[in-house]
Every structure is written in C-alpha cells, then in structure tokens.
Scaffold this motif. Sequence first.
Motif, PDB file in Angstrom:
ATOM      1  N   LEU A 151      46.900  41.592  50.807  1.00 43.84           N
ATOM      2  CA  LEU A 151      47.408  40.228  50.718  1.00 43.84           C
ATOM      3  C   LEU A 151      47.344  39.854  49.247  1.00 43.84           C
ATOM      4  CD1 LEU A 151      48.481  37.854  52.357  1.00 43.84           C
ATOM      5  CD2 LEU A 151      46.138  37.156  52.776  1.00 43.84           C
ATOM      6  N   GLN A 152      48.506  39.555  48.675  1.00 38.76           N
ATOM      7  CA  GLN A 152      48.583  39.257  47.240  1.00 38.76           C
ATOM      8  C   GLN A 152      47.748  38.026  46.886  1.00 38.76           C
ATOM      9  OE1 GLN A 152      50.732  40.770  44.812  1.00 38.76           O
ATOM     10  NE2 GLN A 152      51.238  42.357  46.292  1.00 38.76           N
ATOM     11  N   SER A 153      47.272  37.998  45.669  1.00 36.95           N
ATOM     12  CA  SER A 153      46.552  36.846  45.147  1.00 36.95           C
ATOM     13  C   SER A 153      46.725  36.854  43.634  1.00 36.95           C
ATOM     14  CB  SER A 153      45.070  36.935  45.522  1.00 36.95           C
ATOM     15  OG  SER A 153      44.328  36.017  44.763  1.00 36.95           O
ATOM     16  N   LYS A 154      47.619  36.024  43.160  1.00 36.96           N
ATOM     17  CA  LYS A 154      47.895  36.031  41.716  1.00 36.96           C
ATOM     18  C   LYS A 154      47.132  34.954  40.957  1.00 36.96           C
ATOM     19  CE  LYS A 154      52.418  38.088  42.325  1.00 36.96           C
ATOM     20  NZ  LYS A 154      53.857  37.865  42.383  1.00 36.96           N
ATOM     21  N   CYS A 155      46.628  33.958  41.678  1.00 38.23           N
ATOM     22  CA  CYS A 155      45.951  32.848  40.985  1.00 38.23           C
ATOM     23  C   CYS A 155      44.443  32.868  41.222  1.00 38.23           C
ATOM     24  CB  CYS A 155      46.537  31.515  41.437  1.00 38.23           C
ATOM     25  SG  CYS A 155      46.146  31.087  43.143  1.00 38.23           S
ATOM     26  N   GLY A 156      43.967  33.942  41.794  1.00 37.68           N
ATOM     27  CA  GLY A 156      42.524  34.037  42.027  1.00 37.68           C
ATOM     28  C   GLY A 156      42.048  33.139  43.150  1.00 37.68           C
ATOM     29  N   GLY A 157      42.946  32.769  44.062  1.00 37.37           N
ATOM     30  CA  GLY A 157      42.535  31.983  45.225  1.00 37.37           C
ATOM     31  C   GLY A 157      42.432  30.499  44.962  1.00 37.37           C
ATOM     32  N   ARG A 158      43.138  30.006  43.955  1.00 35.99           N
ATOM     33  CA  ARG A 158      43.074  28.573  43.639  1.00 35.99           C
ATOM     34  C   ARG A 158      44.177  27.756  44.314  1.00 35.99           C
ATOM     35  NH1 ARG A 158      41.988  30.833  38.528  1.00 35.99           N
ATOM     36  NH2 ARG A 158      44.120  30.415  37.921  1.00 35.99           N
ATOM     37  N   GLY A 159      45.022  28.432  45.085  1.00 37.46           N
ATOM     38  CA  GLY A 159      46.085  27.712  45.792  1.00 37.46           C
ATOM     39  C   GLY A 159      47.270  27.380  44.908  1.00 37.46           C
ATOM     40  N   ALA A 160      47.443  28.104  43.819  1.00 32.57           N
ATOM     41  CA  ALA A 160      48.476  27.741  42.857  1.00 32.57           C
ATOM     42  C   ALA A 160      49.671  28.689  42.814  1.00 32.57           C
ATOM     43  CB  ALA A 160      47.859  27.648  41.467  1.00 32.57           C
ATOM     44  N   CYS A 161      49.617  29.845  43.480  1.00 31.83           N
ATOM     45  CA  CYS A 161      50.704  30.818  43.307  1.00 31.83           C
ATOM     46  C   CYS A 161      51.532  31.064  44.573  1.00 31.83           C
ATOM     47  CB  CYS A 161      50.130  32.146  42.814  1.00 31.83           C
ATOM     48  SG  CYS A 161      49.163  33.046  44.046  1.00 31.83           S
ATOM     49  N   THR A 162      51.029  30.783  45.707  1.00 30.90           N
ATOM     50  CA  THR A 162      51.626  31.013  47.036  1.00 30.90           C
ATOM     51  C   THR A 162      51.822  32.494  47.373  1.00 30.90           C
ATOM     52  OG1 THR A 162      53.995  30.881  46.485  1.00 30.90           O
ATOM     53  CG2 THR A 162      52.874  28.793  46.972  1.00 30.90           C
ATOM     54  N   ALA A 163      51.285  33.377  46.537  1.00 36.36           N
ATOM     55  CA  ALA A 163      51.443  34.817  46.806  1.00 36.36           C
ATOM     56  C   ALA A 163      50.724  35.223  48.094  1.00 36.36           C
ATOM     57  CB  ALA A 163      50.911  35.630  45.640  1.00 36.36           C
ATOM     58  N   CYS A 164      49.765  34.444  48.508  1.00 39.13           N
ATOM     59  CA  CYS A 164      48.936  34.800  49.667  1.00 39.13           C
ATOM     60  C   CYS A 164      49.438  34.155  50.958  1.00 39.13           C
ATOM     61  CB  CYS A 164      47.501  34.370  49.410  1.00 39.13           C
ATOM     62  SG  CYS A 164      47.334  32.581  49.285  1.00 39.13           S
ATOM     63  N   LYS A 165      50.656  33.610  50.923  1.00 39.82           N
ATOM     64  CA  LYS A 165      51.096  32.869  52.124  1.00 39.82           C
ATOM     65  C   LYS A 165      51.227  33.813  53.325  1.00 39.82           C
ATOM     66  CE  LYS A 165      56.037  32.722  51.167  1.00 39.82           C
ATOM     67  NZ  LYS A 165      56.025  33.420  49.898  1.00 39.82           N
TER      68      LYS A 165
ATOM     69  N   ARG B 136      50.726  29.184  55.992  1.00 37.12           N
ATOM     70  CA  ARG B 136      49.536  28.662  55.332  1.00 37.12           C
ATOM     71  C   ARG B 136      49.241  29.519  54.114  1.00 37.12           C
ATOM     72  NH1 ARG B 136      46.357  25.417  58.845  1.00 37.12           N
ATOM     73  NH2 ARG B 136      45.278  24.931  56.898  1.00 37.12           N
ATOM     74  N   LEU B 137      48.421  28.998  53.231  1.00 29.41           N
ATOM     75  CA  LEU B 137      47.961  29.802  52.099  1.00 29.41           C
ATOM     76  C   LEU B 137      46.681  30.514  52.521  1.00 29.41           C
ATOM     77  CD1 LEU B 137      48.532  27.331  49.101  1.00 29.41           C
ATOM     78  CD2 LEU B 137      49.994  29.234  49.863  1.00 29.41           C
ATOM     79  N   GLY B 138      46.703  31.827  52.429  1.00 31.37           N
ATOM     80  CA  GLY B 138      45.555  32.615  52.875  1.00 31.37           C
ATOM     81  C   GLY B 138      44.268  32.275  52.143  1.00 31.37           C
ATOM     82  N   CYS B 139      44.390  31.844  50.902  1.00 25.50           N
ATOM     83  CA  CYS B 139      43.183  31.534  50.124  1.00 25.50           C
ATOM     84  C   CYS B 139      42.633  30.152  50.439  1.00 25.50           C
ATOM     85  CB  CYS B 139      43.462  31.660  48.631  1.00 25.50           C
ATOM     86  SG  CYS B 139      44.613  30.419  48.003  1.00 25.50           S
ATOM     87  N   GLN B 140      43.422  29.324  51.116  1.00 22.52           N
ATOM     88  CA  GLN B 140      43.007  27.953  51.405  1.00 22.52           C
ATOM     89  C   GLN B 140      42.683  27.736  52.880  1.00 22.52           C
ATOM     90  OE1 GLN B 140      43.100  25.364  48.735  1.00 22.52           O
ATOM     91  NE2 GLN B 140      43.005  27.361  47.721  1.00 22.52           N
TER      92      GLN B 140
END
Length: 122
Positions: free
Chosen positions: A37-51, A81-85
């Motif tokens: 699961l992609q994560s480009k912003c380190g899980g801060r909810g800013a990139c949507t890569a983890c949707k 949803r955002l996976g990191c959030q």
Amino acid sequence: MSNSFKSTLHFQPHDKTIVARNGTTILAAARHAKVMLQSKCGGRGACTACKVQIRTEAQPAPLSRMEKHMLSEQMLKDGYRLGCQCVVNGDAEVIVPEDPLRRTIRLQLEAARREAEEKKEK
Ligand code: FES
C-alpha cells in the motif's frame, strides 16, 4: 471474527486475510499483512497514495479531517478511505486499487502460469 478488540480484514486483489487490533490504521494492517500500500507522505493524510475502498457491515470509523479534505464526495460515497487515517473498526474487505500497469503485468503472469500448468498436464 470481530470482537471489541480485533477484527478480520480481507485485502483484495491480494486475497490476504489478517486479524488486526481495532484502532490500528489500515496502512499499518496492510504492512503487517505484507500487502503493498503506497505511502508518499509518511502517513500524514496529504498524498492520497494509500487510498483504499472499504466494504464493511460494521459502523465505519469516523472520517478524519484529512479524509474529508482530500477525498471527493463521490469517493467517500463509494467507500474510499485513506489507509493512513482510517482505523480498523470491524470486519471488512479492503480493496487496494491496482496501478493499471501492475494490473496488466499481473494478468499476463497469471495467464502465463495457467498456460504452463496446462502444458504440464498434457
Ligand atoms: S500515506 Fe499519504 S495520504 Fe496516506
């Protein structure tokens, strides 16, 4: 296997199932399940890569401020949803959108594997 502490998550198209502690983020659960699961912003909810798209019978975890900000109305309506959030809050199916190139490669590999198995059987 949902109880008040743990829930079962089934990741697609990976077909991997894990039991995760409620309150764990979907991103952390995916990593635990070894689901990419992609994560480009380190899980801060800013990139949507983890949707991811969540399908659950349970009451979904409340939307975070970043999810309301980063995902469109239609995406929210469709269960994205955002996976990191988003945190685990009950048994759910988690659909990880596939990159079109990766999907093409996966389908070609699956077809080649099937073909090889058919040749073996003959
Ligand atoms: S990792 Fe960037 S929005 Fe989730």
